[in-house]
Design an enzyme around this catalytic site. Structure first.
Site, PDB file in Angstrom:
ATOM      1  N   HIS A 120       0.800  -1.225   0.000  1.00 35.47           N
ATOM      2  CA  HIS A 120       0.000   0.000   0.000  1.00 35.47           C
ATOM      3  C   HIS A 120       0.835   1.277   0.000  1.00 35.47           C
ATOM      4  O   HIS A 120       0.548   2.232   0.724  1.00 35.47           O
ATOM      5  CB  HIS A 120      -1.000  -0.025   1.157  1.00 35.47           C
ATOM      6  CG  HIS A 120      -2.007  -1.128   1.021  1.00 35.47           C
ATOM      7  ND1 HIS A 120      -2.603  -1.445  -0.188  1.00 35.47           N
ATOM      8  CD2 HIS A 120      -2.515  -2.014   1.920  1.00 35.47           C
ATOM      9  CE1 HIS A 120      -3.438  -2.458  -0.015  1.00 35.47           C
ATOM     10  NE2 HIS A 120      -3.401  -2.832   1.245  1.00 35.47           N
ATOM     11  N   HIS A 196      -9.884   0.524   0.346  1.00 32.72           N
ATOM     12  CA  HIS A 196      -9.737  -0.625   1.248  1.00 32.72           C
ATOM     13  C   HIS A 196     -10.786  -0.613   2.368  1.00 32.72           C
ATOM     14  O   HIS A 196     -10.456  -0.562   3.550  1.00 32.72           O
ATOM     15  CB  HIS A 196      -8.319  -0.617   1.836  1.00 32.72           C
ATOM     16  CG  HIS A 196      -7.842  -1.953   2.313  1.00 32.72           C
ATOM     17  ND1 HIS A 196      -8.208  -2.470   3.529  1.00 32.72           N
ATOM     18  CD2 HIS A 196      -7.042  -2.868   1.737  1.00 32.72           C
ATOM     19  CE1 HIS A 196      -7.625  -3.660   3.672  1.00 32.72           C
ATOM     20  NE2 HIS A 196      -6.922  -3.926   2.599  1.00 32.72           N
ATOM     21  N   TYR A 198     -13.588  -2.389   4.684  1.00 24.90           N
ATOM     22  CA  TYR A 198     -14.051  -3.689   5.180  1.00 24.90           C
ATOM     23  C   TYR A 198     -15.558  -3.586   5.374  1.00 24.90           C
ATOM     24  O   TYR A 198     -16.040  -2.739   6.131  1.00 24.90           O
ATOM     25  CB  TYR A 198     -13.461  -3.993   6.551  1.00 24.90           C
ATOM     26  CG  TYR A 198     -11.992  -4.293   6.634  1.00 24.90           C
ATOM     27  CD1 TYR A 198     -11.032  -3.294   6.488  1.00 24.90           C
ATOM     28  CD2 TYR A 198     -11.551  -5.582   6.947  1.00 24.90           C
ATOM     29  CE1 TYR A 198      -9.684  -3.564   6.626  1.00 24.90           C
ATOM     30  CE2 TYR A 198     -10.200  -5.861   7.086  1.00 24.90           C
ATOM     31  CZ  TYR A 198      -9.274  -4.857   6.930  1.00 24.90           C
ATOM     32  OH  TYR A 198      -7.936  -5.130   7.080  1.00 24.90           O
ATOM     33  N   GLU A 331     -11.392  -5.214  -3.220  1.00 25.00           N
ATOM     34  CA  GLU A 331     -10.445  -4.191  -3.666  1.00 25.00           C
ATOM     35  C   GLU A 331     -10.258  -4.285  -5.174  1.00 25.00           C
ATOM     36  O   GLU A 331      -9.497  -5.119  -5.656  1.00 25.00           O
ATOM     37  CB  GLU A 331      -9.090  -4.394  -2.966  1.00 25.00           C
ATOM     38  CG  GLU A 331      -9.187  -4.553  -1.460  1.00 25.00           C
ATOM     39  CD  GLU A 331      -7.929  -5.178  -0.850  1.00 25.00           C
ATOM     40  OE1 GLU A 331      -6.817  -4.984  -1.387  1.00 25.00           O
ATOM     41  OE2 GLU A 331      -8.049  -5.880   0.173  1.00 25.00           O
TER      42      GLU A 331
END
Ligand SMILES: *[C@@H]1O[C@H](CO)[C@@H](O)[C@H](O)[C@H]1NC(C)=O
Ligand SMILES: *[C@@H]1O[C@H](CO)[C@@H](O)[C@H](O)[C@H]1NC(C)=O
Ligand SMILES: *[C@@H]1O[C@H](CO)[C@@H](O)[C@H](O)[C@H]1NC(C)=O
Length: 365
Positions: A120, A196, A198, A331
């Site tokens: 990242h 990203h 969740y 993603e």
């Protein structure tokens, strides 16, 4: 002696302490703030610390509202986040083998923050940077917000200045669009961003997502090794493996058979090569218990499915903790480690070239 990173984090903490509670008018565009987009009972909370999604709230089939995004309550708490809860990551999202690549005959070394590799964008990638608020329309027909970040020449070892923009837009009812673009200003550089978030459609902190059903429109995946790198360059069919979600299946139905990282984790951390190209449906997920569902469209070649395999009593919102499988990430992105694999589509932008990444989430219940 304090490292540059510690100093910048210390400065950031001072800024966060001073600004985190500030509302988000234009004069605060360079301070860290929290912003809300609202349309009816659908709302999205964002912060310019990492151009991050902090929450998405929507009803279930009985009208009960829940926040379906894992994260923290305040921006300050994200400073120590190592799980990448909700940000845009870059300048090169996902992993780069040994933090090293060659471009136009020159070797570049990035900061390595994932064992011997980089993940990242390094330890101070786009997700750990303060973005500028360019535009903020909280309500009305099409609430939206644009963040801007100038990534500088040499940042995390990467060449050239890059201008990056991310726009979040609530368009139709329960629909969230995400539009990213990035322009190489003066030197050739790789660029690949991802979001990203969740998700837990039962509500964050409500337990695991193993009962959610998932459909992924991918017949192939890029084979990842024990370091989650596509070192072999092989792309193989998902048919006949626990990775096959072409027909909807519960996330938990075969997850025990998905052993990753050389046995150090169990769960999906899989790079799907999405069928078709252009803006197209990529994945659908549904929580049978609440009836909440999401459908994701995107214009990117691959989708990394991550099922929160490394969450482990991880601090969340409202004092709750997140354990393994408490959420899943969809993603959309380029190929993992494309900078080291000429057989994958290139991430290189020449000066003046523009990277574009569009996503569309349609929620229902
Ligand atoms: C972040 O971690 C540092 C070092 O462990 C700690 O001193 C600080 O209080 C933490 N900050 C937050 C907001 O949790
Ligand atoms: C990138 O997005 C921003 C915000 O929507 C827009 O103002 C800008 O023109 C876009 N840049 C390019 C090169 O398309
Ligand atoms: C979770 O963390 C605890 C404490 O650090 C550790 O003992 C345990 O092995 C971890 N569990 C998993 C599944 O990694």
């Amino acid at each position: 002696m304090a490292t540059r990173r510690e100093l910048s984090l210390a400065l950031l903490c001072v800024c966060l302490a001073a600004c985190a509670l500030a509302p988000g008018p234009a004069d605060a565009s360079k301070m860290v703030g929290v912003y809300e987009l609202r349309k009816g009972d659908f709302s999205v909370r964002l912060t310019n610390w990492g151009a991050r999604v902090m929450s998405v709230v929507l009803p279930d089939r009985k009208g009960n509202l829940a926040d379906v995004v894992l994260g923290r309550d305040t921006v300050a708490e994200y400073v120590n986040d190592t799980s990448y809860f909700g940000p845009i990551t870059g300048r090169i999202a996902q992993r780069v083998a040994r933090g090293r690549f060659v471009l136009d005959g020159k070797v570049y070394h990035m900061h390595r923050n994932d064992g011997r590799n980089t993940i990242h964008g390094g330890d101070r990638g786009f997700s750990r940077s303060i973005w500028t608020v360019k535009e903020y329309v909280a309500g009305g027909e099409s609430p939206h917000m644009t963040f801007y970040y100038r990534s500088f020449d040499g940042e995390q070892g990467l060449p050239g200045n890059v201008d990056a923009y991310v726009t979040y837009r609530v368009s139709g009812a329960y629909t969230l669009g995400v539009h990213m673009n990035a322009t190489a200003l003066d030197r050739a550089t790789p660029v690949g961003l991802l979001l990203h978030v969740y998700w837990n459609l039962g509500g964050e902190g409500s337990g695991d997502v193993l009962g959610h059903t998932l459909r992924i429109r991918a017949s192939r995946h890029a084979v990842l090794d024990d370091e989650l790198l596509p070192s072999s360059g092989r792309v193989e069919p998902v048919a006949g493996t626990p990775l096959d979600f072409r027909a909807p299946a519960a996330i938990g139905s075969r997850i025990r058979r998905v052993v990753v990282m050389g046995g150090r984790a169990v769960g999906y951390d899989t790079n799907y090569v999405v069928d078709g190209e252009g803006m197209r449906p990529v994945a659908q997920a549904r929580d049978p218990a609440s009836g909440r569902a999401l459908e994701l469209w995107a214009n990117q070649p691959t989708l990394q499915l991550y099922t929160g395999n490394s969450l482990n009593r991880t601090a969340g919102k409202g004092g709750r903790v997140y354990d393994r499988y408490a959420g899943f990430c969809l993603e959309t992105m380029g190929y993992v480690d494309a900078v080291n694999h000429p057989e994958f589509p290139s991430l290189t932008l020449r000066p003046g070239q523009v990277y574009r990444h569009d996503m569309l989430y349609k929620f229902s219940f």
